[in-house]
Enzyme design. Structure first.
Site, PDB file in Angstrom:
ATOM      1  N   ASP A 153     -26.215  16.031 -25.405  1.00 19.42           N
ATOM      2  CA  ASP A 153     -25.522  17.307 -25.547  1.00 19.42           C
ATOM      3  C   ASP A 153     -24.134  17.333 -24.931  1.00 19.42           C
ATOM      4  OD1 ASP A 153     -27.432  18.601 -27.004  1.00 19.42           O
ATOM      5  OD2 ASP A 153     -28.624  19.032 -25.225  1.00 19.42           O
ATOM      6  N   HIS A 200     -31.423  13.857 -17.460  1.00 17.93           N
ATOM      7  CA  HIS A 200     -32.504  13.935 -18.436  1.00 17.93           C
ATOM      8  C   HIS A 200     -33.810  13.600 -17.738  1.00 17.93           C
ATOM      9  CE1 HIS A 200     -34.807  13.321 -22.113  1.00 17.93           C
ATOM     10  NE2 HIS A 200     -33.876  14.014 -22.700  1.00 17.93           N
TER      11      HIS A 200
HETATM   12  N1  CMC Z   1     -26.203  18.485 -12.444  1.00 23.49           N
HETATM   13  C1  CMC Z   1     -26.377  18.405 -11.111  1.00 23.49           C
HETATM   14  N2  CMC Z   1     -27.531  18.013 -10.528  1.00 23.49           N
HETATM   15  C2  CMC Z   1     -28.544  17.683 -11.334  1.00 23.49           C
HETATM   16  C3  CMC Z   1     -28.432  17.741 -12.729  1.00 23.49           C
HETATM   17  C4  CMC Z   1     -27.202  18.150 -13.278  1.00 23.49           C
HETATM   18  N3  CMC Z   1     -27.043  18.228 -14.598  1.00 23.49           N
HETATM   19  N4  CMC Z   1     -29.598  17.371 -13.292  1.00 23.49           N
HETATM   20  C5  CMC Z   1     -30.428  17.090 -12.289  1.00 23.49           C
HETATM   21  N5  CMC Z   1     -29.789  17.272 -11.085  1.00 23.49           N
HETATM   22  C6  CMC Z   1     -30.346  17.003  -9.770  1.00 23.49           C
HETATM   23  C7  CMC Z   1     -31.303  18.106  -9.334  1.00 23.49           C
HETATM   24  O1  CMC Z   1     -30.660  19.084  -8.567  1.00 23.49           O
HETATM   25  C8  CMC Z   1     -32.311  17.319  -8.528  1.00 23.49           C
HETATM   26  O2  CMC Z   1     -31.785  17.092  -7.247  1.00 23.49           O
HETATM   27  P1  CMC Z   1     -32.794  16.903  -5.971  1.00 23.49           P
HETATM   28  O3  CMC Z   1     -33.642  15.717  -6.264  1.00 23.49           O
HETATM   29  O4  CMC Z   1     -31.864  16.710  -4.820  1.00 23.49           O
HETATM   30  O5  CMC Z   1     -33.593  18.168  -5.900  1.00 23.49           O
HETATM   31  C9  CMC Z   1     -32.393  15.969  -9.248  1.00 23.49           C
HETATM   32  O6  CMC Z   1     -31.128  15.810  -9.893  1.00 23.49           O
HETATM   33  C10 CMC Z   1     -33.502  15.892 -10.248  1.00 23.49           C
HETATM   34  O7  CMC Z   1     -33.403  17.041 -11.099  1.00 23.49           O
HETATM   35  P2  CMC Z   1     -34.657  17.759 -11.766  1.00 23.49           P
HETATM   36  O8  CMC Z   1     -34.229  19.115 -12.213  1.00 23.49           O
HETATM   37  O9  CMC Z   1     -35.822  17.661 -10.843  1.00 23.49           O
HETATM   38  O10 CMC Z   1     -34.902  16.788 -12.993  1.00 23.49           O
HETATM   39  P3  CMC Z   1     -35.652  17.162 -14.302  1.00 23.49           P
HETATM   40  O11 CMC Z   1     -36.112  15.886 -14.879  1.00 23.49           O
HETATM   41  O12 CMC Z   1     -36.684  18.217 -14.041  1.00 23.49           O
HETATM   42  O13 CMC Z   1     -34.512  17.848 -15.191  1.00 23.49           O
HETATM   43  C11 CMC Z   1     -32.881  18.268 -16.822  1.00 23.49           C
HETATM   44  C12 CMC Z   1     -33.929  17.274 -16.307  1.00 23.49           C
HETATM   45  C13 CMC Z   1     -32.352  17.789 -18.177  1.00 23.49           C
HETATM   46  C14 CMC Z   1     -33.528  19.653 -17.032  1.00 23.49           C
HETATM   47  C15 CMC Z   1     -31.732  18.371 -15.794  1.00 23.49           C
HETATM   48  O14 CMC Z   1     -31.135  17.095 -15.614  1.00 23.49           O
HETATM   49  C16 CMC Z   1     -30.687  19.407 -16.195  1.00 23.49           C
HETATM   50  O15 CMC Z   1     -30.861  20.593 -15.893  1.00 23.49           O
HETATM   51  N6  CMC Z   1     -29.559  18.970 -16.852  1.00 23.49           N
HETATM   52  C17 CMC Z   1     -28.578  19.890 -17.342  1.00 23.49           C
HETATM   53  C18 CMC Z   1     -29.081  20.534 -18.626  1.00 23.49           C
HETATM   54  C19 CMC Z   1     -29.021  19.571 -19.793  1.00 23.49           C
HETATM   55  O16 CMC Z   1     -28.019  18.896 -20.024  1.00 23.49           O
HETATM   56  N7  CMC Z   1     -30.103  19.544 -20.568  1.00 23.49           N
HETATM   57  C20 CMC Z   1     -30.148  18.760 -21.819  1.00 23.49           C
HETATM   58  C21 CMC Z   1     -31.206  17.723 -21.798  1.00 23.49           C
HETATM   59  S1  CMC Z   1     -31.023  16.600 -23.174  1.00 23.49           S
HETATM   60  C22 CMC Z   1     -31.386  17.561 -24.564  1.00 23.49           C
HETATM   61  C23 CMC Z   1     -32.807  17.870 -24.712  1.00 23.49           C
HETATM   62  O17 CMC Z   1     -33.646  16.945 -24.675  1.00 23.49           O
HETATM   63  O18 CMC Z   1     -33.146  19.043 -24.917  1.00 23.49           O
END
Ligand code: CMC
Length: 440
Positions: free
Chosen positions: A374, A317
């Site tokens: 989720d 998240h």
């Molecule tokens: N699985 C594997 N690796 C992950 C995941 C994951 N679910 N989430 C983040 N990472 C890694 C990502 O690859 C990155 O690695 P590095 O620093 O080596 O490049 C690091 O963790 C940080 O990720 P980010 O994408 O820069 O983080 P963010 O804050 O931009 O993304 C997120 C947050 C929710 C989009 C992401 O964690 C994600 O895609 N999760 C899966 C989708 C999900 O479950 N979304 C629901 C969110 S809760 C409901 C809502 O509020 O809508």
């Protein structure tokens, strides 16, 4: 150019930060909220220094001040108007939470009765909306139908689109909260080829939604109070989440003066994405794809490999760097629903095993990736009888109050301006047009 940011105290005791750009010092006020980190007010940075700030994804940028929802992502805390989500999920109802988010306070009994009555009496949609629906293909994704039908509300309710009139703003807010379940149920019924079911004023908000989704005209339908309560709790968990992507979209759309129905349609479009509201659908698909527990290690290895393009859906998240407090309540709700229905869903076993493996894996520990709301919600929603394509629609129903409360707060905020980010331009510098015959 050198740029240094410092945050010394001011002589008068107020906090300030200093930015030095090309040896020119700019002082910026630092503002404190009730709780949470201070913010450096960078509003005059460009005017005073000629530089913009750069923050794709707004990871360090507050776009507004708000009194609605507070999140401490490190501690796993979520408060609506100061009340912890766990207490609201246990003791409150979605309709009461709607009053709280929209009006700022928990209602007394009289206020509650009035609010519930107003919302109940706004649940029907204009009859012509039914014909609007028949313009969609039967196999359309219900979120596509929601984007269109909610946007169309502004064509039906002209008398509540004047954003400068506080009475119209409140009527539009009530209409949105009341009509969203009706439209969501219609989108569902349309997709399965069943007749629309009218709302029933005898039922509470969530029971009414369930009957609009699952009743058919040819036989009576009794709402199971345990299941209705479970869905109501899911609505509470999703009701608001401060400045998330869809809420920011609603605020940005509204900042231009667009009417509230159009703004909420914009929020729905944003929510649809798999990184946001679409994650519950994606998480369930992932669990089904994993299938047997023995496949978990290979799947986790893929999720850690950036080249695979695969993430562990329902994990991670932007704000929570700890267990999402909503995920804990959701896991409990999941158990209750499955027990009530007597369902032994192997996906729950898979989910729990996957969670344990990920929680003990260095990759997820180092990146502070925990289950989010989720991770378990898909299992519950499926058990309640909803197809995966409806999951994000249910999220939209729940989030409507958050969107509209945030929209209303923005319109009433004297500091609000049209949202207009700047950019770092990296394209071609100025060049002269060449005639087509002379181009390479
Ligand atoms: N699985 C594997 N690796 C992950 C995941 C994951 N679910 N989430 C983040 N990472 C890694 C990502 O690859 C990155 O690695 P590095 O620093 O080596 O490049 C690091 O963790 C940080 O990720 P980010 O994408 O820069 O983080 P963010 O804050 O931009 O993304 C997120 C947050 C929710 C989009 C992401 O964690 C994600 O895609 N999760 C899966 C989708 C999900 O479950 N979304 C629901 C969110 S809760 C409901 C809502 O509020 O809508």
């Amino acid at each position: 150019m050198n740029a240094i940011v410092k945050a010394p105290g001011q002589q008068d005791g107020s906090k300030a930060a200093t930015l030095i750009v090309d040896n020119k010092q700019i002082t910026m006020p630092v503002r404190s909220g009730t709780i949470g980190p201070d913010v450096v007010d960078i509003g005059k940075v460009y005017a005073n220094s000629g530089v913009f700030t750069y923050d794709p994804g707004f990871t360090s940028t507050a776009n507004c001040s708000s009194k609605i929802t507070y999140i401490d992502g490190d501690e796993g805390v979520l408060l609506y108007r100061g009340y912890p989500i766990e207490q609201l999920a246990e003791k409150s109802s979605h309709i009461e939470v709607c009053h709280l988010l929209l009006n700022g306070e928990l209602p007394n009994q009289k206020q509650f009765d009035e609010f519930r009555s107003v919302i109940t009496r706004h649940t029907m949609v204009h009859e012509q909306m039914t014909r609007f629906f028949s313009g969609f293909r039967r196999d359309a994704h219900p979120m596509a139908i929601m984007c269109g039908s909610v946007g169309a509300l502004s064509a039906f309710y002209h008398d509540s689109t004047d954003i400068h009139d506080p009475v119209q703003r409140m009527i539009a807010s009530h209409r949105m909260i009341a009509k969203m379940p009706t439209l969501a149920a219609m989108a569902f019924k349309y997709s399965i080829g069943q007749p629309f079911i009218y709302p029933s004023n005898a039922l509470d908000y969530t029971s009414n939604f369930l009957q609009m989704c699952f009743a058919v005209p040819c036989e009576p339908y009794n709402v199971d109070p345990v299941l209705s309560r479970a869905l109501d709790r899911i609505f509470i968990l999703h009701a608001d989440h401060e400045q998330n992507a869809s809420t920011s979209t609603v605020r940005l759309a509204g900042s231009s003066g667009a009417n509230p129905f159009a703004c909420i349609a914009a929020g729905i479009a944003c929510l649809w994405g798999p990184a946001h509201g679409g994650a519950n659908e994606a998480a369930l698909k992932m669990l089904m794809e994993i299938g047997d527990k023995k496949n978990i290690p290979a799947f986790v290895a893929r999720a850690k490999d950036k080249n695979s393009g695969q993430r562990l859906m329902g994990f991670g998240h932007r704000v929570y760097k700890n267990y999402d407090p909503r995920a804990k309540v959701m896991q409990q709700t999941c158990r209750e629903v499955l027990a009530k229905l007597g369902v032994n869903d192997p996906l729950l076993e898979t989910a729990m095993e996957l969670e344990q493996i990920a929680l003990h894996d260095d990759y997820f520990i180092e990146k502070k990736l925990y289950p989010n709301v989720d991770f378990y919600s898909g299992i519950v929603l499926r058990a309640l009888g909803f197809p995966t394509s409806m999951f994000t629609v249910l999220f939209a129903v729940a989030r409507t109050v958050g969107w509209i409360a945030q929209w209303k707060e923005m319109i009433e905020d004297p500091e609000q301006k049209i949202g207009r980010p700047r950019q770092l331009y990296v394209g071609a510098p100025k060049r002269d047009y060449t005639d087509v015959a002379k181009r390479a």
